[in-house]
Design a protein around this motif. Structure first.
Motif, PDB file in Angstrom:
ATOM      1  N   ASN A   1      43.899  38.881  35.485  1.00 52.84           N
ATOM      2  CA  ASN A   1      44.393  37.534  35.159  1.00 52.84           C
ATOM      3  C   ASN A   1      45.598  37.552  34.214  1.00 52.84           C
ATOM      4  OD1 ASN A   1      42.729  36.101  36.852  1.00 52.84           O
ATOM      5  ND2 ASN A   1      41.264  35.513  35.263  1.00 52.84           N
TER       6      ASN A   1
ATOM      7  N   VAL B   1      41.996  29.428  32.373  1.00 56.00           N
ATOM      8  CA  VAL B   1      41.746  30.754  32.936  1.00 56.00           C
ATOM      9  C   VAL B   1      41.575  31.750  31.789  1.00 56.00           C
ATOM     10  CG1 VAL B   1      42.751  32.636  34.299  1.00 56.00           C
ATOM     11  CG2 VAL B   1      43.000  30.259  35.049  1.00 56.00           C
TER      12      VAL B   1
ATOM     13  N   HIS C   1      44.251  40.797  43.684  1.00 54.27           N
ATOM     14  CA  HIS C   1      44.066  39.820  42.602  1.00 54.27           C
ATOM     15  C   HIS C   1      44.996  40.139  41.432  1.00 54.27           C
ATOM     16  CE1 HIS C   1      41.144  42.704  40.678  1.00 54.27           C
ATOM     17  NE2 HIS C   1      41.583  42.140  39.575  1.00 54.27           N
TER      18      HIS C   1
ATOM     19  N   ARG D   1      45.178  28.909  40.785  1.00 58.36           N
ATOM     20  CA  ARG D   1      44.565  27.856  39.978  1.00 58.36           C
ATOM     21  C   ARG D   1      43.845  26.792  40.795  1.00 58.36           C
ATOM     22  NH1 ARG D   1      45.431  27.829  34.407  1.00 58.36           N
ATOM     23  NH2 ARG D   1      46.770  29.556  33.732  1.00 58.36           N
TER      24      ARG D   1
ATOM     25  N   ALA E   1      37.745  35.468  41.417  1.00 60.92           N
ATOM     26  CA  ALA E   1      38.157  34.422  40.480  1.00 60.92           C
ATOM     27  C   ALA E   1      36.989  33.982  39.611  1.00 60.92           C
ATOM     28  CB  ALA E   1      38.738  33.234  41.248  1.00 60.92           C
TER      29      ALA E   1
ATOM     30  N   VAL F   1      47.396  34.215  39.758  1.00 58.97           N
ATOM     31  CA  VAL F   1      46.196  33.408  39.560  1.00 58.97           C
ATOM     32  C   VAL F   1      46.268  32.207  40.499  1.00 58.97           C
ATOM     33  CG1 VAL F   1      44.937  31.927  37.953  1.00 58.97           C
ATOM     34  CG2 VAL F   1      45.849  34.124  37.169  1.00 58.97           C
TER      35      VAL F   1
ATOM     36  N   ALA G   1      46.697  34.154  32.200  1.00 56.69           N
ATOM     37  CA  ALA G   1      45.511  33.527  31.611  1.00 56.69           C
ATOM     38  C   ALA G   1      45.907  32.592  30.482  1.00 56.69           C
ATOM     39  CB  ALA G   1      44.551  34.597  31.103  1.00 56.69           C
TER      40      ALA G   1
END
Length: 387
Positions: free
Chosen positions: A151, A112, A196, A39, A79, A37, A155
């Motif tokens: 994610n 997230v 991703h 951020r 994202a 991820v 997450a």
């Protein structure tokens, strides 16, 4: 009425988004680590107001947003889309307390979210979920696993779909909002073709209560399908954005690159291939816009239109990107090349949120459902001949 062209305001917004993605978001994306991820990128989406726009958007606006970001920065598009997918069940079915706790954090890009539906034995067949919610006092304990969750495991919270009842198929599924630090919840990353973050989640007696429910008990399948129906046309928009980026790169390359005594564009085999890429991309775009407009207007045939849009757009993007690679030659396979990146990105959308084969099943089901209630010219003619 379906949308067949954008008005000047919409076009200007799309142009602005492309520029914003290229200048502000792509540098952040390039600093990110594949499979993790990013951020800072999520935070920038919040700071720029794009996440706020995401949750206030109709289907058409969502499509324009995703297509424009995908054109310039697929990581930013992904994202943003994953924030929407993970948090939309909260928007549509969450309690006031849940929304107050989590939505401002998601919109600001500080939290997230993740949509935890798929399992090792339940991908396209979402009604086959096996994650079990065992009654425990006034709540339940979750036992089982989720897999291929975007994610995960990074997450901050998950929209989790679990079986609370013993009914077959879609019956007996409940949606829960589960914070990542909840007891008994662990996760691990998966190395996938797409860059991703995707991972697996394990639930070992993870406690959830009625305060964690999203919507009604045993009503989780409706929450899941409503979320997917909202986002399905915009998956097509993501694909169109990638196809357009590949097409534009190919136009530039074939106009400059010389071979056999002239630019590639002067070779009929090349120019006809590029023309085919353009036609398919535009056809996919129009079908996506029409599906989004149908959703926004509350049309009765939204499931069919959405399935058609996702099917055609994702298959088209795969074709266009592959053709672009072929016309660029070996340079397009080099790490870091735009088309090498798109080639890895473009494959997954044909599978997630309903694979191509599932979309064909939905379309056929909708067509035959309508056929049972209407008579076409052939049936009318047959009736007249018999009488």
């Amino acid at each position: 009425m379906p949308v067949f062209s954008l008005d000047p305001v919409q076009q200007a917004w799309c142009d602005e988004l492309r520029t914003l993605a290229a200048e502000k978001l792509r540098p952040l994306a390039e600093k990110g680590e594949a499979g993790r991820v990013n951020r800072p990128l999520v935070a920038a989406l919040g700071e720029l107001g794009l996440l706020q726009r995401l949750f206030g958007a109709g289907a058409l606006e969502l499509c324009l947003l995703r297509e424009s970001l995908a054109y310039s920065c697929t990581e930013a598009e992904t994202a943003l889309a994953l924030q929407g997918l993970g948090a939309y069940p909260l928007v549509q079915a969450g309690t006031a307390a849940q929304r107050e706790r989590w939505l401002p954090e998601v919109i600001a890009g500080r939290a997230v979210s993740a949509f935890a539906l798929s399992e090792p034995g339940a991908g396209s067949d979402a009604a086959a979920l096996a994650l079990e919610a065992v009654p425990d006092g006034d709540g339940w304990r979750l036992s089982g696993e989720k897999r291929w969750i975007s994610n995960a495991p990074e997450a901050d919270f998950y929209t989790v779909f679990a079986r609370t009842g013993h009914g077959a198929g879609a019956r007996g599924i409940t949606a829960f909002l589960v914070p990542a630090d909840r007891e008994g919840l662990t996760g691990s990353p998966l190395e996938m073709l797409s860059p991703h973050p995707i991972g697996a989640l394990a639930f070992a007696g993870t406690p959830v209560t009625r305060d964690d429910m999203l919507g009604d008990e045993n009503g989780g399948f409706r929450v899941a399908m409503s979320t997917l129906n909202q986002f399905r046309p915009s998956v097509g928009a993501f694909a169109v954005g990638m196809a357009q980026a590949a097409l534009d790169a190919t136009l530039a390359h074939t106009a400059r690159r010389t071979a056999f005594g002239g630019p590639l564009k002067d070779l009929q085999a090349v120019s006809h291939q590029v023309a085919e890429m353009a036609v398919r991309t535009e056809a996919a775009r129009l079908l996506v816009y029409a599906a989004a407009e149908a959703y926004d207007s509350g049309a009765a045939d939204v499931p069919k239109r959405s399935a058609m849009a996702k099917l055609l757009a994702t298959e088209t993007a795969q074709y266009v990107v592959d053709a672009a690679v072929q016309l660029h030659g070996a340079r397009a396979l080099q790490r870091g090349h735009l088309l090498e990146h798109l080639y890895r990105e473009v494959r997954a959308p044909r599978i997630y949120e309903g694979a191509t084969e599932v979309q064909r099943t939905i379309i056929a089901k909708e067509l035959y459902s309508k056929e049972r209630h209407t008579r076409g010219p052939y049936e009318e003619r047959q009736t007249k001949e018999r009488t």
